[in-house]
Design a protein around this motif. Structure first.
Motif, PDB file in Angstrom:
ATOM      1  N   GLY A 111      19.741   6.198  29.986  1.00 39.74           N
ATOM      2  CA  GLY A 111      21.025   6.682  29.469  1.00 39.74           C
ATOM      3  C   GLY A 111      20.855   8.021  28.773  1.00 39.74           C
ATOM      4  N   ARG A 133      23.257  12.099  28.157  1.00 36.85           N
ATOM      5  CA  ARG A 133      24.105  12.607  27.073  1.00 36.85           C
ATOM      6  C   ARG A 133      23.901  11.747  25.823  1.00 36.85           C
ATOM      7  NH1 ARG A 133      29.059   9.743  29.859  1.00 36.85           N
ATOM      8  NH2 ARG A 133      29.282   7.973  28.441  1.00 36.85           N
ATOM      9  N   ILE A 155      23.132   9.809  22.437  1.00 35.04           N
ATOM     10  CA  ILE A 155      21.919   9.431  21.714  1.00 35.04           C
ATOM     11  C   ILE A 155      20.690   9.532  22.620  1.00 35.04           C
ATOM     12  CG2 ILE A 155      20.754   7.487  20.597  1.00 35.04           C
ATOM     13  CD1 ILE A 155      23.602   6.589  19.615  1.00 35.04           C
ATOM     14  N   ALA A 161      19.059   6.049  38.181  1.00 36.77           N
ATOM     15  CA  ALA A 161      18.834   4.603  38.341  1.00 36.77           C
ATOM     16  C   ALA A 161      19.857   3.835  37.524  1.00 36.77           C
ATOM     17  CB  ALA A 161      17.428   4.215  37.883  1.00 36.77           C
ATOM     18  N   ASP A 162      20.299   2.715  38.084  1.00 35.62           N
ATOM     19  CA  ASP A 162      21.126   1.762  37.337  1.00 35.62           C
ATOM     20  C   ASP A 162      20.162   0.761  36.705  1.00 35.62           C
ATOM     21  OD1 ASP A 162      22.666  -0.409  36.499  1.00 35.62           O
ATOM     22  OD2 ASP A 162      24.077  -0.226  38.166  1.00 35.62           O
ATOM     23  N   SER A 171      20.496  -1.986  35.425  1.00 37.86           N
ATOM     24  CA  SER A 171      20.756  -3.413  35.648  1.00 37.86           C
ATOM     25  C   SER A 171      20.304  -3.883  37.033  1.00 37.86           C
ATOM     26  CB  SER A 171      22.241  -3.718  35.440  1.00 37.86           C
ATOM     27  OG  SER A 171      23.024  -3.099  36.437  1.00 37.86           O
ATOM     28  N   ASN A 198      18.036   2.684  26.063  1.00 40.30           N
ATOM     29  CA  ASN A 198      19.200   3.256  25.379  1.00 40.30           C
ATOM     30  C   ASN A 198      20.483   3.151  26.191  1.00 40.30           C
ATOM     31  OD1 ASN A 198      20.498   5.486  23.481  1.00 40.30           O
ATOM     32  ND2 ASN A 198      20.757   6.205  25.586  1.00 40.30           N
ATOM     33  N   GLY A 245      23.867   2.333  27.865  1.00 44.67           N
ATOM     34  CA  GLY A 245      24.847   1.371  27.371  1.00 44.67           C
ATOM     35  C   GLY A 245      26.253   1.649  27.847  1.00 44.67           C
ATOM     36  N   VAL A 246      27.047   0.597  27.831  1.00 42.64           N
ATOM     37  CA  VAL A 246      28.477   0.689  28.153  1.00 42.64           C
ATOM     38  C   VAL A 246      29.257  -0.205  27.192  1.00 42.64           C
ATOM     39  CG1 VAL A 246      28.243   1.211  30.620  1.00 42.64           C
ATOM     40  CG2 VAL A 246      28.270  -1.181  29.847  1.00 42.64           C
ATOM     41  N   LEU A 306      17.680   0.130  21.693  1.00 42.64           N
ATOM     42  CA  LEU A 306      18.878   0.459  20.924  1.00 42.64           C
ATOM     43  C   LEU A 306      19.717  -0.790  20.714  1.00 42.64           C
ATOM     44  CD1 LEU A 306      19.792   3.298  19.829  1.00 42.64           C
ATOM     45  CD2 LEU A 306      17.890   3.312  21.421  1.00 42.64           C
ATOM     46  N   SER A 307      19.744  -1.255  19.467  1.00 35.65           N
ATOM     47  CA  SER A 307      20.652  -2.324  19.074  1.00 35.65           C
ATOM     48  C   SER A 307      21.880  -1.649  18.472  1.00 35.65           C
ATOM     49  CB  SER A 307      19.944  -3.271  18.088  1.00 35.65           C
ATOM     50  OG  SER A 307      20.813  -4.294  17.675  1.00 35.65           O
ATOM     51  N   LYS A 367      23.751  -6.813  21.732  1.00 35.40           N
ATOM     52  CA  LYS A 367      22.963  -6.067  20.739  1.00 35.40           C
ATOM     53  C   LYS A 367      22.171  -7.009  19.835  1.00 35.40           C
ATOM     54  CE  LYS A 367      23.785  -1.815  21.900  1.00 35.40           C
ATOM     55  NZ  LYS A 367      22.761  -1.153  22.727  1.00 35.40           N
ATOM     56  N   PHE A 417      27.988   4.110  13.042  1.00 36.25           N
ATOM     57  CA  PHE A 417      28.892   5.035  13.747  1.00 36.25           C
ATOM     58  C   PHE A 417      28.168   6.357  14.016  1.00 36.25           C
ATOM     59  CE2 PHE A 417      33.469   6.082  14.561  1.00 36.25           C
ATOM     60  CZ  PHE A 417      33.275   7.402  14.955  1.00 36.25           C
ATOM     61  N   ILE A 418      27.953   6.644  15.309  1.00 31.99           N
ATOM     62  CA  ILE A 418      27.315   7.897  15.720  1.00 31.99           C
ATOM     63  C   ILE A 418      28.316   8.647  16.605  1.00 31.99           C
ATOM     64  CG2 ILE A 418      25.343   8.936  16.900  1.00 31.99           C
ATOM     65  CD1 ILE A 418      24.486   7.196  14.486  1.00 31.99           C
ATOM     66  N   GLU A 426      30.221  10.403  23.065  1.00 37.87           N
ATOM     67  CA  GLU A 426      31.349  10.081  23.952  1.00 37.87           C
ATOM     68  C   GLU A 426      31.739   8.609  23.853  1.00 37.87           C
ATOM     69  OE1 GLU A 426      31.342  11.576  27.962  1.00 37.87           O
ATOM     70  OE2 GLU A 426      30.226  13.360  27.344  1.00 37.87           O
ATOM     71  N   THR A 464      31.838   6.718  21.034  1.00 41.06           N
ATOM     72  CA  THR A 464      32.762   6.519  19.920  1.00 41.06           C
ATOM     73  C   THR A 464      34.074   7.281  20.162  1.00 41.06           C
ATOM     74  OG1 THR A 464      31.277   8.072  18.768  1.00 41.06           O
ATOM     75  CG2 THR A 464      31.284   5.792  18.002  1.00 41.06           C
TER      76      THR A 464
HETATM   77  P1  NAP Z   1      27.146   7.241  25.694  1.00 43.56           P
HETATM   78  O1  NAP Z   1      27.434   8.597  25.171  1.00 43.56           O
HETATM   79  O2  NAP Z   1      28.240   6.467  26.329  1.00 43.56           O
HETATM   80  O3  NAP Z   1      25.907   7.366  26.701  1.00 43.56           O
HETATM   81  C1  NAP Z   1      25.439   6.240  27.387  1.00 43.56           C
HETATM   82  C2  NAP Z   1      24.712   6.709  28.625  1.00 43.56           C
HETATM   83  O4  NAP Z   1      24.230   5.528  29.309  1.00 43.56           O
HETATM   84  C3  NAP Z   1      25.621   7.454  29.607  1.00 43.56           C
HETATM   85  O5  NAP Z   1      24.991   8.625  30.062  1.00 43.56           O
HETATM   86  C4  NAP Z   1      25.821   6.444  30.727  1.00 43.56           C
HETATM   87  O6  NAP Z   1      25.997   7.018  32.002  1.00 43.56           O
HETATM   88  C5  NAP Z   1      24.502   5.706  30.695  1.00 43.56           C
HETATM   89  N1  NAP Z   1      24.584   4.441  31.405  1.00 43.56           N
HETATM   90  C6  NAP Z   1      25.612   3.546  31.386  1.00 43.56           C
HETATM   91  N2  NAP Z   1      25.340   2.522  32.194  1.00 43.56           N
HETATM   92  C7  NAP Z   1      24.126   2.753  32.735  1.00 43.56           C
HETATM   93  C8  NAP Z   1      23.318   2.055  33.652  1.00 43.56           C
HETATM   94  N3  NAP Z   1      23.701   0.882  34.189  1.00 43.56           N
HETATM   95  N4  NAP Z   1      22.113   2.584  34.020  1.00 43.56           N
HETATM   96  C9  NAP Z   1      21.710   3.767  33.501  1.00 43.56           C
HETATM   97  N5  NAP Z   1      22.445   4.481  32.618  1.00 43.56           N
HETATM   98  C10 NAP Z   1      23.641   3.984  32.241  1.00 43.56           C
HETATM   99  O7  NAP Z   1      26.555   6.289  24.549  1.00 43.56           O
HETATM  100  P2  NAP Z   1      25.819   6.611  23.151  1.00 43.56           P
HETATM  101  O8  NAP Z   1      26.833   6.587  22.102  1.00 43.56           O
HETATM  102  O9  NAP Z   1      24.907   7.773  23.304  1.00 43.56           O
HETATM  103  O10 NAP Z   1      24.981   5.253  22.984  1.00 43.56           O
HETATM  104  C11 NAP Z   1      23.617   5.140  23.395  1.00 43.56           C
HETATM  105  C12 NAP Z   1      23.096   3.766  22.992  1.00 43.56           C
HETATM  106  O11 NAP Z   1      23.252   3.605  21.579  1.00 43.56           O
HETATM  107  C13 NAP Z   1      23.872   2.614  23.631  1.00 43.56           C
HETATM  108  O12 NAP Z   1      22.986   1.551  23.899  1.00 43.56           O
HETATM  109  C14 NAP Z   1      24.838   2.207  22.554  1.00 43.56           C
HETATM  110  O13 NAP Z   1      25.254   0.887  22.691  1.00 43.56           O
HETATM  111  C15 NAP Z   1      23.993   2.431  21.320  1.00 43.56           C
HETATM  112  N6  NAP Z   1      24.788   2.621  20.087  1.00 43.56           N
HETATM  113  C16 NAP Z   1      25.679   3.643  19.979  1.00 43.56           C
HETATM  114  C17 NAP Z   1      26.407   3.790  18.794  1.00 43.56           C
HETATM  115  C18 NAP Z   1      27.413   4.885  18.593  1.00 43.56           C
HETATM  116  O14 NAP Z   1      28.102   4.876  17.537  1.00 43.56           O
HETATM  117  N7  NAP Z   1      27.538   5.847  19.489  1.00 43.56           N
HETATM  118  C19 NAP Z   1      26.224   2.870  17.752  1.00 43.56           C
HETATM  119  C20 NAP Z   1      25.303   1.835  17.917  1.00 43.56           C
HETATM  120  C21 NAP Z   1      24.588   1.719  19.091  1.00 43.56           C
HETATM  121  P3  NAP Z   1      27.490   7.242  32.612  1.00 43.56           P
HETATM  122  O15 NAP Z   1      28.081   8.339  31.839  1.00 43.56           O
HETATM  123  O16 NAP Z   1      27.238   7.609  34.043  1.00 43.56           O
HETATM  124  O17 NAP Z   1      28.228   5.954  32.445  1.00 43.56           O
END
Ligand code: NAP
Length: 253
Positions: A13, A16, A18, A62-63, A65, A90, A92-93, A140-141, A158, A186-187, A190, A192
């Motif tokens: 992931g 973009r 984190i 790669a996916d 899952s 890392n 996540g969706v 990443l939890s 998580k 809260f980070i 995209e 959030t």
């Molecule tokens: P994000 O901006 O939505 O980025 C997630 C990335 O994961 C995207 O590039 C997405 O690709 C990719 N992805 C989704 N499904 C995938 C798959 N099956 N295989 C490979 N890549 C995949 O999220 P983020 O905010 O940076 O979060 C990163 C991690 O931190 C996540 O695990 C999230 O749960 C965790 N987290 C985030 C926050 C927060 O406040 N942001 C807080 C706690 C935990 P696509 O764009 O192609 O879908």
């Protein structure tokens, strides 16, 4: 600096948010990085940011899952970058909804990407770490692991990441491998921004509201999380394993 010269990291992931911040931080610490995301093309920006600073990175689609795709991504990392020492799970969706409106597909998708994905990547990566006698797995939890309205699927995934992390630490410690989890609050990413959009809130106001409830008085940035990942990958964290570090500006965000 974490002194990661000669090490190779795979960050999922990482196109973009984190993941991109962790990938660029580990590269700045000296690691070569496999930048993995669903679509290889979307990884170009992260790879360019790393190579512009003199680092080494490859983009891999790669996916997480899908087992065949994970195995191929790990194999390509080892072919292109020679080894694999650090895995950051890392990707996540979100599929948020109140329980009575949440579909089985919403549940399955979130569990598949976060939890099955972390299992598959750890499963494929550990054999290279065991062979090298050294490794770091960083999962990443989230503060949502403690429960969050509208996130039965995400909270379960998580919380599951924390149990997975502790078990990896117990099983793999004897091979010089540590496993730890980072649980962000809260980070600004995209993810959030999408949450704000889903509830019809202006993202700036959404952040201000979140900040007003966070003890340090601000929301987090991807760099806040990347700094902790850098520490967990470093030699200073050699004796830290099976832990969950909340990166939330307070005890739980
Ligand atoms: P994000 O901006 O939505 O980025 C997630 C990335 O994961 C995207 O590039 C997405 O690709 C990719 N992805 C989704 N499904 C995938 C798959 N099956 N295989 C490979 N890549 C995949 O999220 P983020 O905010 O940076 O979060 C990163 C991690 O931190 C996540 O695990 C999230 O749960 C965790 N987290 C985030 C926050 C927060 O406040 N942001 C807080 C706690 C935990 P696509 O764009 O192609 O879908």
């Amino acid at each position: 600096m974490a002194g990661l010269d000669g090490k190779v990291a795979l960050v999922t992931g990482a196109a973009r948010g984190i993941g991109a911040a962790i990938a660029t931080r580990l590269a700045a610490d000296g690691a070569a990085v496999a930048v993995v995301d669903l679509d290889e093309g979307t990884c170009a920006g992260t790879v360019a940011a790393i190579t512009a600073e003199g680092g080494r990175a490859v983009a891999i689609g790669a996916d997480v899952s899908v087992q065949d795709q994970v195995e191929a991504a790990v194999a390509r990392t080892v072919v292109d970058l020679d080894r694999l020492d650090i895995l950051v799970n890392n990707a996540g969706v979100l599929r948020d909804n109140l329980l009575y409106k949440m579909t089985a597909d919403d549940w399955d998708t979130v569990l598949a990407v976060h939890l099955r994905g972390a299992f598959l990547c750890s499963h494929a990566a550990q054999r290279h770490m065991v062979a090298g006698g050294w490794g770091r797995i960083i999962n990443l939890s989230s503060t949502s692991a403690l429960g969050n309205r509208g996130q039965a699927n995400y909270a379960a995934a998580k919380a599951g990441m924390q149990g997975l992390t502790k078990t990896l630490a117990i099983e793999l410690g004897r091979y010089g491998i540590t496993a730890n989890a980072i649980a962000p609050g809260f980070i600004v990413t995209e993810m959030t921004a999408a949450t704000a959009a889903r509830v019809g809130a202006d993202f700036e106001q959404f952040q201000q509201l979140a900040a007003s409830q966070i003890p340090v008085g601000r929301v987090g940035t991807p760099a806040d999380v990347a700094g902790v990942a850098s520490f967990l990958a470093s030699a200073d964290a050699e004796f830290v394993s099976g832990q969950v570090i909340y990166v939330a500006g307070g005890p739980r965000g």
